[in-house]
Design a protein around this motif. Structure first.
Motif, PDB file in Angstrom:
ATOM      1  N   LYS A 317      15.607  48.610 -18.783  1.00  0.00           N
ATOM      2  CA  LYS A 317      15.402  47.641 -19.121  1.00  0.00           C
ATOM      3  C   LYS A 317      16.388  46.449 -18.175  1.00  0.00           C
ATOM      4  N   HIS A 318      17.409  46.509 -18.189  1.00  0.00           N
ATOM      5  CA  HIS A 318      17.860  45.448 -17.531  1.00  0.00           C
ATOM      6  C   HIS A 318      18.402  45.640 -15.917  1.00  0.00           C
ATOM      7  N   PHE A 319      17.985  46.395 -15.793  1.00  0.00           N
ATOM      8  CA  PHE A 319      17.866  46.153 -14.061  1.00  0.00           C
ATOM      9  C   PHE A 319      16.442  46.329 -13.035  1.00  0.00           C
ATOM     10  N   GLN A 320      16.032  45.266 -13.769  1.00  0.00           N
ATOM     11  CA  GLN A 320      13.952  45.396 -13.524  1.00  0.00           C
ATOM     12  C   GLN A 320      14.072  43.584 -12.822  1.00  0.00           C
ATOM     13  N   LYS A 321      14.881  42.874 -13.267  1.00  0.00           N
ATOM     14  CA  LYS A 321      14.995  41.612 -12.273  1.00  0.00           C
ATOM     15  C   LYS A 321      14.396  41.387 -11.277  1.00  0.00           C
ATOM     16  N   GLY A 322      15.209  41.902 -10.317  1.00  0.00           N
ATOM     17  CA  GLY A 322      15.123  42.344  -9.127  1.00  0.00           C
ATOM     18  C   GLY A 322      13.776  41.699  -8.646  1.00  0.00           C
ATOM     19  N   THR A 323      13.196  43.079  -8.976  1.00  0.00           N
ATOM     20  CA  THR A 323      11.431  43.784  -8.374  1.00  0.00           C
ATOM     21  C   THR A 323      10.385  42.807  -9.221  1.00  0.00           C
ATOM     22  N   GLU A 324      11.300  42.509 -10.591  1.00  0.00           N
ATOM     23  CA  GLU A 324      10.068  40.898 -10.931  1.00  0.00           C
ATOM     24  C   GLU A 324      10.665  39.885 -10.351  1.00  0.00           C
ATOM     25  N   MET A 325      11.218  39.463 -10.062  1.00  0.00           N
ATOM     26  CA  MET A 325      11.283  38.505  -9.413  1.00  0.00           C
ATOM     27  C   MET A 325      10.633  38.340  -7.900  1.00  0.00           C
ATOM     28  N   MET A 326      11.226  39.640  -7.022  1.00  0.00           N
ATOM     29  CA  MET A 326      10.299  39.529  -5.949  1.00  0.00           C
ATOM     30  C   MET A 326       8.316  40.051  -5.738  1.00  0.00           C
ATOM     31  N   ALA A 327       7.775  40.705  -7.013  1.00  0.00           N
ATOM     32  CA  ALA A 327       6.834  40.188  -7.466  1.00  0.00           C
ATOM     33  C   ALA A 327       6.108  39.911  -7.515  1.00  0.00           C
ATOM     34  N   LYS A 328       6.600  38.422  -8.024  1.00  0.00           N
ATOM     35  CA  LYS A 328       6.147  36.928  -8.808  1.00  0.00           C
ATOM     36  C   LYS A 328       6.296  35.964  -7.263  1.00  0.00           C
ATOM     37  N   ALA A 329       7.444  36.683  -6.348  1.00  0.00           N
ATOM     38  CA  ALA A 329       7.237  35.388  -5.826  1.00  0.00           C
ATOM     39  C   ALA A 329       6.316  35.822  -4.477  1.00  0.00           C
ATOM     40  N   ALA A 330       6.152  37.491  -4.496  1.00  0.00           N
ATOM     41  CA  ALA A 330       5.054  37.975  -3.635  1.00  0.00           C
ATOM     42  C   ALA A 330       3.811  37.048  -4.343  1.00  0.00           C
ATOM     43  N   ALA A 331       3.354  37.333  -5.532  1.00  0.00           N
ATOM     44  CA  ALA A 331       2.236  36.870  -6.014  1.00  0.00           C
ATOM     45  C   ALA A 331       2.239  34.999  -5.333  1.00  0.00           C
ATOM     46  N   LYS A 332       2.684  34.533  -5.350  1.00  0.00           N
ATOM     47  CA  LYS A 332       3.123  32.763  -5.590  1.00  0.00           C
ATOM     48  C   LYS A 332       2.767  32.678  -3.877  1.00  0.00           C
ATOM     49  N   THR A 333       3.959  33.833  -2.968  1.00  0.00           N
ATOM     50  CA  THR A 333       3.656  32.980  -1.841  1.00  0.00           C
ATOM     51  C   THR A 333       1.827  32.462  -1.040  1.00  0.00           C
ATOM     52  N   SER A 334       2.167  32.159   0.015  1.00  0.00           N
ATOM     53  CA  SER A 334       0.718  31.770   0.696  1.00  0.00           C
ATOM     54  C   SER A 334       0.415  32.860   1.772  1.00  0.00           C
ATOM     55  N   ALA A 335       1.930  33.284   1.856  1.00  0.00           N
ATOM     56  CA  ALA A 335       1.850  34.537   2.834  1.00  0.00           C
ATOM     57  C   ALA A 335       0.838  35.415   2.481  1.00  0.00           C
ATOM     58  N   LYS A 336      -0.114  35.980   3.480  1.00  0.00           N
ATOM     59  CA  LYS A 336      -0.414  37.581   2.991  1.00  0.00           C
ATOM     60  C   LYS A 336       0.552  38.737   2.274  1.00  0.00           C
ATOM     61  N   THR A 337      -0.023  39.352   1.658  1.00  0.00           N
ATOM     62  CA  THR A 337       0.920  39.374   1.178  1.00  0.00           C
ATOM     63  C   THR A 337      -0.107  40.822   1.053  1.00  0.00           C
ATOM     64  N   VAL A 338       1.117  42.772   1.543  1.00  0.00           N
ATOM     65  CA  VAL A 338       0.110  43.728   0.823  1.00  0.00           C
ATOM     66  C   VAL A 338       1.098  44.593   0.789  1.00  0.00           C
ATOM     67  N   LEU A 339       1.297  45.267  -0.019  1.00  0.00           N
ATOM     68  CA  LEU A 339       2.175  46.237  -0.717  1.00  0.00           C
ATOM     69  C   LEU A 339       1.251  47.727  -1.411  1.00  0.00           C
ATOM     70  N   GLY A 340       2.577  48.761  -1.410  1.00  0.00           N
ATOM     71  CA  GLY A 340       2.049  50.034  -1.394  1.00  0.00           C
ATOM     72  C   GLY A 340       3.103  50.557  -2.164  1.00  0.00           C
ATOM     73  N   GLY A 341       3.140  51.591  -2.547  1.00  0.00           N
ATOM     74  CA  GLY A 341       3.847  52.651  -3.318  1.00  0.00           C
ATOM     75  C   GLY A 341       3.672  53.031  -4.982  1.00  0.00           C
ATOM     76  N   GLY A 342       4.065  53.945  -5.386  1.00  0.00           N
ATOM     77  CA  GLY A 342       3.620  54.323  -6.633  1.00  0.00           C
ATOM     78  C   GLY A 342       4.215  53.422  -7.532  1.00  0.00           C
TER      79      GLY A 342
END
Ligand code: ADP
Ligand code: 3PG
Ligand code: MG
Length: 385
Positions: A317-342
């Protein structure tokens, strides 16, 4: 990439064999995440609509070694699929047919011939009596296994809707031409499966953002002390080479400038420190606040973002922030977003970010990377016009 599709075949009255990728995460034999099952529904519904006589589904599940492992039976998948379709899905323990409209066969990797693409095992799959083969297992397209490629010699083979959609989403980036505004973000633990994709994007992307334990190997190559962090000392030359390609092609290569550190992954008091302060028994487990801000800024100004691999050890739980904030930035940006990986998809779930916040969420991990690195995927080669 031009693939044969459902539009190229007459399905009416035909027995159709579909290779799906139902390799879903299980815990105590229960399905914990069903994205791949849901992603197979449009093809099944389309085949029903097109008048298929019967639909036979094939998949592997986990990595059994050519023998039956009851905990990896496809029975649970047949049940979930039946619920999602609101139809009876008959589970078959072998590759003989019954009269049922929709049948899911047992885990193909229970048979040793599957991974070897053994002709005798292909003959067994032919016992189903299939007349048309639909390849819809995008996540398994990089495996030349019997159930993926073996039937194409014996009957027309076409792409299912999922494979067609995945290939279409990634096609614009299968090029050697510079793509202005393209940002590629890569995380995860090991460099091995990501070298080729990084080499390819170093030539065509504008920016590469690196996080996760993967970044540690690049930091070590740049001469930083990474303390006791996981990194790959035998890959420093490879890391240098990737950064060299970026330099030669005008691609910005971004590593963390600050990191979340602790002496162990289950520590309760991690510290966000500048990179220069990492030393001794300190271990890097996530990107720090300044890095989050600068990566998010680049994502906001991109035209396209391709992302694979978490920025930190998201299981803690202490090491989730970076990924969470990147996932949120990707959701927010107007860029096309393509993501994958288990693990990347697991992160979206963890932070309750719906898949429709992104342009394309791939069902492929390894397959997505291999497609993007420009490799020929056996499961797609059989579908080419
Ligand atoms: P994906 O499944 O999305 O392709 P990977 O399998 O490449 O992603 O990487 C995910 C793994 O990387 C996770 O198990 C995560 O804990 C690990 N990881 C990421 N950053 C770190 C780190 N700094 N230290 C150790 N492990 C890390
Ligand atoms: C995946 O989950 O990446 C695919 O289903 C392929 O599975 P595999 O890596 O066991 O071949
Ligand atoms: Mg993974």
């Amino acid at each position: 990439m031009n693939l044969k599709t459902l539009a190229d075949v007459n399905i009416e009255g035909k027995i159709v064999v579909v290779r799906a990728d139902y390799n879903v995460p299980l815990k105590d034999e229960k399905i914990i995440e069903d994205t791949r099952i849901v992603a197979s529904l449009p093809t099944i519904k389309k085949l029903l609509e097109m008048g298929a006589k019967r639909i036979h589904l094939l998949t592997h599940l986990g990595r059994p070694k050519g023998i039956a492992e009851p905990s990896l039976s496809t029975i649970a998948i047949a049940k979930r699929l039946g619920q999602l379709l609101d139809m009876e899905v008959e589970h078959r323990s072998d590759f003989t047919p019954s009269e049922a409209k929709i049948q899911l066969h047992e885990n193909t990797r229970f048979w040793p011939g599957e991974k070897k693409n053994n002709p005798a095992f292909v003959q067994e799959l032919l016992n189903i009596g299939g007349e048309i083969f639909v390849m819809d297992a995008f996540g398994t397209a990089h495996r030349g296994h019997a159930s993926v490629v073996g039937l194409a010699r014996y009957m027309p083979a076409v792409a299912g809707l999922l494979v067609a959609q995945e290939v279409e989403a990634m096609s614009p980036y299968l090029t050697d031409e510079k793509q202005p505004g393209l940002t590629v973000m890569v995380g995860g633990a090991k460099l091995d499966t990501k070298i080729a994709v990084l080499e390819q994007f170093a030539k065509i992307a504008d920016n590469i953002l690196v996080g996760g334990a993967l970044a540690n190997t690049f930091l070590a190559a740049q001469g930083f002390d990474v303390g006791a962090s996981f990194h790959q000392p035998d890959k420093l030359d490879t890391a240098m080479e990737i950064m060299g390609i970026c330099d030669a092609h005008g691609c910005g290569f971004h590593v963390p400038v600050d990191v979340m550190c602790a002496d162990s992954h289950d520590s309760d008091n991690p510290l966000d420190v500048p990179l220069e302060d990492v030393m001794g028994d300190m271990r890097i487990y996530d990107i720090g606040a300044h890095t989050i801000a600068s990566f998010a800024e680049i994502i906001m100004h991109s035209k396209v973002l391709i992302w694979n691999g978490p920025m930190g050890m998201i299981e803690q739980k202490h090491f989730q922030k970076g990924t969470e904030m990147m996932a949120k930035a990707a959701a927010k940006t107007s860029a096309k977003t393509v993501l994958g990986g288990g693990d990347t998809l697991a992160a979206l779930d963890m932070f309750n970010l719906p898949h429709d916040s992104y342009t394309h969420v791939s069902t492929g991990g390894g397959a997505m990377l291999e497609l993007l690195e420009g490799k020929a995927l056996p499961g797609l080669e059989i579908l080419k016009i």
